[in-house]
Write a protein that holds these residues in place. Structure first.
Motif, PDB file in Angstrom:
ATOM      1  N   LEU A 149      39.653  28.776  29.808  1.00  0.00           N
ATOM      2  CA  LEU A 149      39.572  29.044  28.629  1.00  0.00           C
ATOM      3  C   LEU A 149      40.049  30.295  28.122  1.00  0.00           C
ATOM      4  CD1 LEU A 149      35.665  28.122  27.731  1.00  0.00           C
ATOM      5  CD2 LEU A 149      37.370  27.263  27.149  1.00  0.00           C
ATOM      6  N   GLU A 150      40.628  30.839  28.867  1.00  0.00           N
ATOM      7  CA  GLU A 150      40.817  32.701  28.736  1.00  0.00           C
ATOM      8  C   GLU A 150      42.328  32.592  28.264  1.00  0.00           C
ATOM      9  OE1 GLU A 150      40.236  36.983  29.640  1.00  0.00           O
ATOM     10  OE2 GLU A 150      39.735  35.753  31.354  1.00  0.00           O
ATOM     11  N   GLU A 151      42.922  31.830  29.415  1.00  0.00           N
ATOM     12  CA  GLU A 151      44.190  31.783  29.249  1.00  0.00           C
ATOM     13  C   GLU A 151      44.909  30.711  29.238  1.00  0.00           C
ATOM     14  OE1 GLU A 151      46.415  34.217  32.223  1.00  0.00           O
ATOM     15  OE2 GLU A 151      46.398  36.097  30.829  1.00  0.00           O
ATOM     16  N   PRO A 152      44.411  29.662  28.661  1.00  0.00           N
ATOM     17  CA  PRO A 152      44.947  28.115  28.689  1.00  0.00           C
ATOM     18  C   PRO A 152      46.117  27.890  27.743  1.00  0.00           C
ATOM     19  CG  PRO A 152      43.977  28.305  26.412  1.00  0.00           C
ATOM     20  CD  PRO A 152      43.796  29.937  26.845  1.00  0.00           C
ATOM     21  N   PRO A 153      46.686  26.845  28.670  1.00  0.00           N
ATOM     22  CA  PRO A 153      47.977  26.531  28.351  1.00  0.00           C
ATOM     23  C   PRO A 153      48.419  26.013  26.672  1.00  0.00           C
ATOM     24  CG  PRO A 153      47.267  24.963  30.172  1.00  0.00           C
ATOM     25  CD  PRO A 153      45.996  25.456  29.217  1.00  0.00           C
ATOM     26  N   ASP A 154      49.212  25.461  26.074  1.00  0.00           N
ATOM     27  CA  ASP A 154      49.911  25.608  24.913  1.00  0.00           C
ATOM     28  C   ASP A 154      49.766  23.743  24.061  1.00  0.00           C
ATOM     29  OD1 ASP A 154      51.564  24.492  25.745  1.00  0.00           O
ATOM     30  OD2 ASP A 154      52.733  25.387  25.114  1.00  0.00           O
ATOM     31  N   HIS A 155      49.337  23.219  25.033  1.00  0.00           N
ATOM     32  CA  HIS A 155      48.867  21.518  24.882  1.00  0.00           C
ATOM     33  C   HIS A 155      47.214  21.192  25.712  1.00  0.00           C
ATOM     34  CE1 HIS A 155      49.599  22.129  29.392  1.00  0.00           C
ATOM     35  NE2 HIS A 155      48.904  20.874  29.218  1.00  0.00           N
TER      36      HIS A 155
END
Length: 690
Positions: A149-155
């Motif tokens: 959740l902090e650094e998710p993929p852009d999709h």
């Protein structure tokens, strides 16, 4: 095709179809139009108000194949025609995964979700995870999801729907956009029900639809579920189901609010018998006591709100009352019968009654007792009215209630003779002619000392407060009825009020009487004086005037407390030693310091507050009061307090006469040992057999 319930059949497919959540739909549409898409959303609120529905609509809008502003999709709303919208609507989209978090709540399921989130969507723009009942996920599972959740993929887009957002860790909430949903208003639910009834071909009157909307309690899904059940149970006439309020109420097992209006009307008339009769009729009809109490609490709440909002039968619209117009008018009519304080007390009583019904055996008894309490509550007098009825005093002092007057008071004696010629009058200040001097019989004094009781024998006890003058010729006793007074005595206007002269500068100056209000009734003796000076400062007793040479002809009465405290203290000590169980308290009283004032006996002892509470118990105080009562002190208050710290060396304690310590000190062997070793006796043990 199998039957589909109304809640699913009429589920909104666009943002505009969602009722009562404009603040959420407007924000999401603006975010879609501006391209400000967050990677995590939390939708929280009441049950059945559109949290999961809006999550699905947002998923359609994100993965819609048509661009915003195109002819096929002029607004941020999904087109509902492309393959992605149709698949999401049917619930079989590959890139939109809806997970029941109440079942898949463990760390293993979240690890699988996290591993699958690394792969890009199969066809659509975003891979969307909808977690329903997200508050059921364990803390360990949330921690496993935290990094994604902090650094998710852009999709990746996460959407979590929950009814308990406080159970979601703050670390998760801070990484998502939180939307708090509102309960759907009654008018919005009512409008949806009208449209559905017309579309389904159901004949329903306004009262029936209002009852369904109120039963929903802010939940659109609950209202539709009850409506679906009511349509199934309604009679069919000419191919149309006929919905009526009476049938819906019978189906739901509720009581019409007209019954509660009648009960409160009987309460206003103090008719407890009819209140119990009405309650018995409801219970005999099969209604549950808990259901009756629950509805009564809701009705009283509406009455309180109507009273606070100052609604009338004509102007009864208020956002605080989410009920039908007929119910609002009924609540207003009931609110006009009572004050706001009474309605609030009624609501508190019924709330306690409803709580008692949950764990009591005799539910009918507790419900009836709660209704009877409503009748008796009207007999309570508000504190404001009670304080307003108390007599007011001057200044900022607290008003006090005067004690009742005594019943029998002896008649006043013959009036005192006038003073000799050329002697200034007592209350006028002017000389009067001479009159023959005769000796008048003394008048009896009425005692209302704080130490005296209200019995007949207390009238013979001495009083503590006496206003007297030297050189008396007669006296005037305070009486409950005005008596004829001589010309040189000012009449008493009322019991407890004495008119005394104000200071003057000359003998012939006019003096206006000034009333003095006594907070406690006392015995008053107004006496004549040949050498009277009208100055207020000269009105003193013979004991206080050093120049007084002639004593008063009638002795001044004194209280038993004024005779000294040594005798009272000794009596209390002897009474405690006589019990043989309170020697510690008796020994402390021997060294204590007593002060008697204002009806209170203050005893200062060399103990701390905890020790005072341990030694001077209620039984010890009763023994002390009994000893003081024998000495003439009645109705006193005993107050035992720690004495002030005194650093001076104390003299050795002298043992009580006849005690074991006294006998030990009188023994010749002990005296020789003291003289030989210069010793002191600290402790004496009595080893003799009884």
């Amino acid at each position: 095709m199998p039957y589909q319930v109304l809640a699913r059949k009429y589920r909104p497919q666009r943002f505009a179809d969602v009722a009562g959540q404009d603040h959420v739909t407007r924000t999401l549409q603006n975010a879609l139009e501006q391209g400000r898409i967050a990677h995590g959303y939390i939708f929280s609120g009441h049950r059945g108000i559109g949290k999961t529905t809006i999550a699905r609509i947002l998923a359609c809008a994100l993965n819609c194949h048509n661009t915003i502003g195109s002819p096929e999709r002029p607004t941020p709303e999904p087109c509902l025609k492309c393959d992605a919208c149709l698949e999401i609507r049917a619930g079989n989209a590959v890139d939109v995964i809806e997970i029941d978090a109440a079942t898949n709540r463990g760390i293993d399921e979240i690890r699988e979700l996290r591993d699958a989130a690394r792969y890009r969507p199969a066809r659509d723009r975003f891979k969307i995870y909808i977690l329903d009942e997200a508050h059921q996920i364990t803390d360990a599972a949330f921690n496993a999801l935290l990094k994604t959740l902090e650094e998710p993929p852009d999709h990746i887009v996460f959407m979590m729907a929950t009814t308990e957002p406080e159970n979601i860790p703050q670390t998760i909430r801070s990484r998502c956009q939180h939307f708090s949903f509102h309960a759907v208003k009654l008018d919005d639910i009512l409008g949806e029900l009208r449209g559905i009834a017309a579309h389904e071909g159901v004949a329903a009157d306004e009262a029936a639809l209002s009852l369904l909307a109120e039963a929903g309690d802010g939940s659109m899904r609950d209202a539709l579920s009850i409506m679906d059940q009511a349509i199934a149970s309604a009679p069919v006439i000419d191919g149309k189901a006929q919905l009526s309020a009476a049938e819906i109420r019978e189906l739901m097992g509720t009581v019409p609010n007209t019954v509660f209006e009648e009960i409160l009307e009987f309460v206003a008339r103090n008719d407890a018998a009819t209140v119990l009769t009405t309650a018995g009729r409801l219970l005999d009809a099969g209604n549950s006591p808990s259901q009756i109490a629950r509805q009564f609490v809701r009705y009283l709440r509406n009455c309180v709100v109507a009273k606070i909002a100052s609604l009338t039968e004509d102007e009864n619209s208020s956002d605080l009352l989410q009920i039908s117009p007929d119910e609002r008018r009924r609540a207003v009519r009931t609110a006009l019968l009572f004050t706001e304080e009474e309605l609030t007390r009624f609501l508190n009583v019924m709330l306690r009654t409803f709580d008692d019904l949950g764990f009591r055996q005799e539910q009918r008894l507790h419900l009836e007792m709660g209704l009877i309490k409503l009748v008796h509550l009207q007999r309570l007098v508000p504190v404001e009215e009670f304080l307003a009825q108390l007599p007011k005093t001057s200044g900022n002092s607290t008003p006090r209630v005067l004690p009742p007057q005594r019943a029998a008071i002896p008649a006043a004696p013959a009036p005192a003779p006038r003073p000799p010629a050329n002697t200034p009058s007592r209350f006028s200040g002017a000389p009067e002619p001479a009159a023959p001097r005769t000796q008048a019989a003394p008048a009896p004094s009425i005692s209302t000392s704080p130490f005296a009781s209200n019995t007949a024998e207390s009238a013979a006890r001495p009083v503590a407060s006496v206003i007297s003058q030297p050189q008396t010729e007669g006296s005037l006793a305070l009486a409950p009825e005005p008596v004829k007074e001589p010309s040189n005595v000012s009449p008493l206007a009322q019991p407890g009020v004495i008119t005394m002269p104000e200071p003057s500068t000359g003998l012939n100056a006019h003096v206006a009487p000034s009333p003095i209000v006594l907070e406690e009734p006392v015995a008053i003796a107004l006496q004549a004086d040949e050498n009277y000076d009208p100055s207020w400062e000269n009105i003193v007793s013979p004991d206080e005037d050093p120049e007084a040479t002639e004593p008063a002809s009638q002795p001044v009465a004194t209280s038993a407390a004024a005779s000294g405290t040594a005798e009272l203290q000794a009596a209390a000590v002897e009474a405690l030693f006589a019990t043989k169980k309170n020697n510690s308290a008796a020994e402390q009283l021997e060294e204590s310091h007593w002060t008697i004032a204002d009806g209170e006996v203050k005893i200062e002892v060399s103990l701390s507050k905890p020790m005072i509470g341990t030694i001077f118990r209620a039984d010890v105080e009763a023994i002390i009061k009994a000893a003081l009562r024998e000495k003439g002190l009645v109705g006193v208050k005993i107050s035992v307090v720690p004495a002030a710290v005194d650093n001076k060396p104390k003299e050795p304690k002298k043992p009580r006469s006849g005690s074991v310590q006294a006998k030990a000190l009188d023994h010749p062997t002990v005296q020789k040992a003291q003289k030989l070793f210069n010793a002191e006796i600290s402790t004496v043990f009595d080893l003799r057999k009884d």
